[in-house]
Design an enzyme around this catalytic site. Structure first.
Site, PDB file in Angstrom:
ATOM      1  N   ALA A 150       0.837  -1.202   0.000  1.00 37.63           N
ATOM      2  CA  ALA A 150       0.000   0.000   0.000  1.00 37.63           C
ATOM      3  C   ALA A 150       0.880   1.262   0.000  1.00 37.63           C
ATOM      4  CB  ALA A 150      -0.915  -0.015   1.225  1.00 37.63           C
ATOM      5  N   PRO A 151       0.402   2.317  -0.685  1.00 33.85           N
ATOM      6  CA  PRO A 151      -0.892   2.483  -1.338  1.00 33.85           C
ATOM      7  C   PRO A 151      -0.987   1.970  -2.772  1.00 33.85           C
ATOM      8  CG  PRO A 151       0.303   4.541  -1.418  1.00 33.85           C
ATOM      9  CD  PRO A 151       1.170   3.599  -0.631  1.00 33.85           C
ATOM     10  N   CYS A 168      13.136   4.395   1.149  1.00 37.27           N
ATOM     11  CA  CYS A 168      13.227   5.834   0.863  1.00 37.27           C
ATOM     12  C   CYS A 168      14.095   6.495   1.928  1.00 37.27           C
ATOM     13  CB  CYS A 168      11.860   6.488   0.759  1.00 37.27           C
ATOM     14  SG  CYS A 168      10.816   6.318   2.218  1.00 37.27           S
ATOM     15  N   GLY A 196       1.544   2.378  -5.524  1.00 38.66           N
ATOM     16  CA  GLY A 196       2.299   2.960  -6.626  1.00 38.66           C
ATOM     17  C   GLY A 196       3.281   1.989  -7.250  1.00 38.66           C
ATOM     18  N   LYS A 197       4.012   1.244  -6.426  1.00 39.70           N
ATOM     19  CA  LYS A 197       4.975   0.294  -6.977  1.00 39.70           C
ATOM     20  C   LYS A 197       4.278  -0.955  -7.525  1.00 39.70           C
ATOM     21  CE  LYS A 197       9.237   1.572  -4.581  1.00 39.70           C
ATOM     22  NZ  LYS A 197       8.838   2.708  -3.741  1.00 39.70           N
TER      23      LYS A 197
END
Length: 417
Positions: free
Chosen positions: A252-253, A370, A255-256
């Protein structure tokens, strides 16, 4: 709702959010999600702006409170109320300082009686009389512990550049989905981003005029996705293209997960998991909007409900200190500690060990964060390889944050055999 009532509601909601941040350990993102979920609250953007500026100037605000309220027994509510009002006075132009003081005083009176109002009035006016404060040049100060770490890891010039990002408003960057026409972004003055770590089939755009974009049909229909280019870096590593049975952990959410679906070789079968059921619901919404087919389930990445060696390709985008995304999460520096870092490293180890057990011989494991902390990135991978001699490193890369992208790390591992 009258203007004065809106101003009081903004201040009260900001104080409530910071109380939750301190008492419950929730992130700024969690606080903002709670505000967005309140359909009856009309000033979501104003609260978000206040909270961002509070965290960017937390060092200054805390110092001012120590200086001017050092003889008072300041409870949490009054401390946060004063600091939020000071944020409005010094760092926001949408409210006159006199109005900010008056709203804070009235809020304190309602919560703590006349005495509370007098205290807030006295402290805020002491702030305004403080001749040592040049309102035009109050610095944005990052946590010095982090700056010292970055200096040791990357050098003084790089550390200064990284800390500078903390003061910046994050740009609105979107990724255009395959087959979508870039004309849908023209109202927002898009500028295509070119980075050497972006796979050639991926298109990222900086929106120079993003007003109205978040209500646009293009976003609602899944033709584009709000995403920083650094999130795609891992997919540009050598031999990183997903294939076969694919597992996305901590998905989640989404994107990947969407990136995986677009970059995977034909015939790939995608499974996505996340520990949070609430976040999994949002993942499902985003996948449906993007037209992505995937099996999704709620599961702790350290205790997966699959037989061993079930997958050919696994993404472990793990929880981390988030120090590569400070301009998007300005509360991160004030959460950082060596103790917290060790807790995260333990969590990352558990996820990596679990993922390793799920990977078939010859399969690949993409690890990403990140973060820009060496212990979570290259150090974490070296430790993993020492414990798992049946794995080898294909390629890794560390990105430091710049004007055009966030910071990130990725390592592609292969299970030998």
């Amino acid at each position: 709702m009258r203007c004065s009532h809106i101003s009081e509601a903004i201040l009260e909601r900001a104080v409530q959010s910071l109380s939750a941040w301190e008492n419950e350990g929730v992130s700024l993102d969690d606080c903002l999600d709670r505000i967005r979920a309140d359909a009856d609250f009309p000033a979501k953007a104003a609260v978000a702006s206040l909270l961002f500026e509070y965290f960017r100037h937390k060092a200054f605000l805390d110092a001012m409170l120590r200086k001017h309220a050092k003889r008072e027994r300041v409870n949490q509510f009054m401390r946060l109320l004063v600091s939020c009002a000071a944020t409005q006075i010094y760092f926001q132009t949408g409210i006159a300082w006199q109005s900010a003081v008056n709203v804070a005083v009235e809020t304190a009176k309602r919560a703590r009686g006349i005495g509370g109002g007098k205290f807030v009035n006295a402290v805020l006016r002491a702030y305004l009389r403080d001749a040592s404060v040049d309102r035009g040049s109050i610095p944005v100060a990052c946590n010095p512990v982090l700056v010292e770490r970055w200096t040791a890891a990357y050098g003084g010039e790089a550390a200064e550049s990284i800390a500078k990002r903390f003061a910046e408003n994050p740009p609105v960057v979107v990724r255009l989905r395959p087959n979508a026409d870039s004309a849908i972004l023209h109202p927002y003055e898009p500028e295509e981003i070119a980075c050497d770590f972006i796979a050639p089939e991926l298109r990222f755009f900086l929106l120079r005029r993003p007003e109205g974009f978040f209500d646009s049909p293009a976003l609602e229909h899944g033709e584009c996705y709000v995403q920083d280019p650094a999130t795609a870096m891992g997919f540009s590593l050598k031999d990183a293209r997903p294939e076969g049975d694919v597992l996305d952990l901590c998905a989640a959410p989404g994107g990947k997960t969407i990136l995986i679906s677009e970059l995977a070789k034909p015939g790939a079968r995608l499974t996505a998991t996340d520990r949070s059921r609430a976040r999994l619901q949002q993942l499902n919404v985003n996948l449906r909007r993007a037209g992505v087919r995937a099996k999704t389930l709620a599961s702790d990445a350290r205790e997966l409900p699959f037989p061993p060696e079930s997958f050919d390709w696994i993404l472990a985008d793990v929880p981390c200190s988030n120090t590569g995304v400070l301009r998007r999460r300005p509360d991160v520096p004030w959460r950082f500690s060596k103790t917290r870092l060790e807790e995260l490293r333990g969590l990352q180890k558990g996820i990596l060990d679990s993922a390793a057990a799920q990977l078939r011989p010859g399969g690949r494991l993409l690890y990403s964060t990140c973060s820009i902390e060496p212990e979570e990135n290259g150090g974490r991978i070296r430790f993993f390889l020492n414990e798992h001699p049946d794995f080898s490193l294909v390629e890794d890369r560390q990105l430091l944050p710049t004007d055009s992208h966030d910071g990130a790390y990725a390592a592609l591992l292969r299970r030998n055999g």
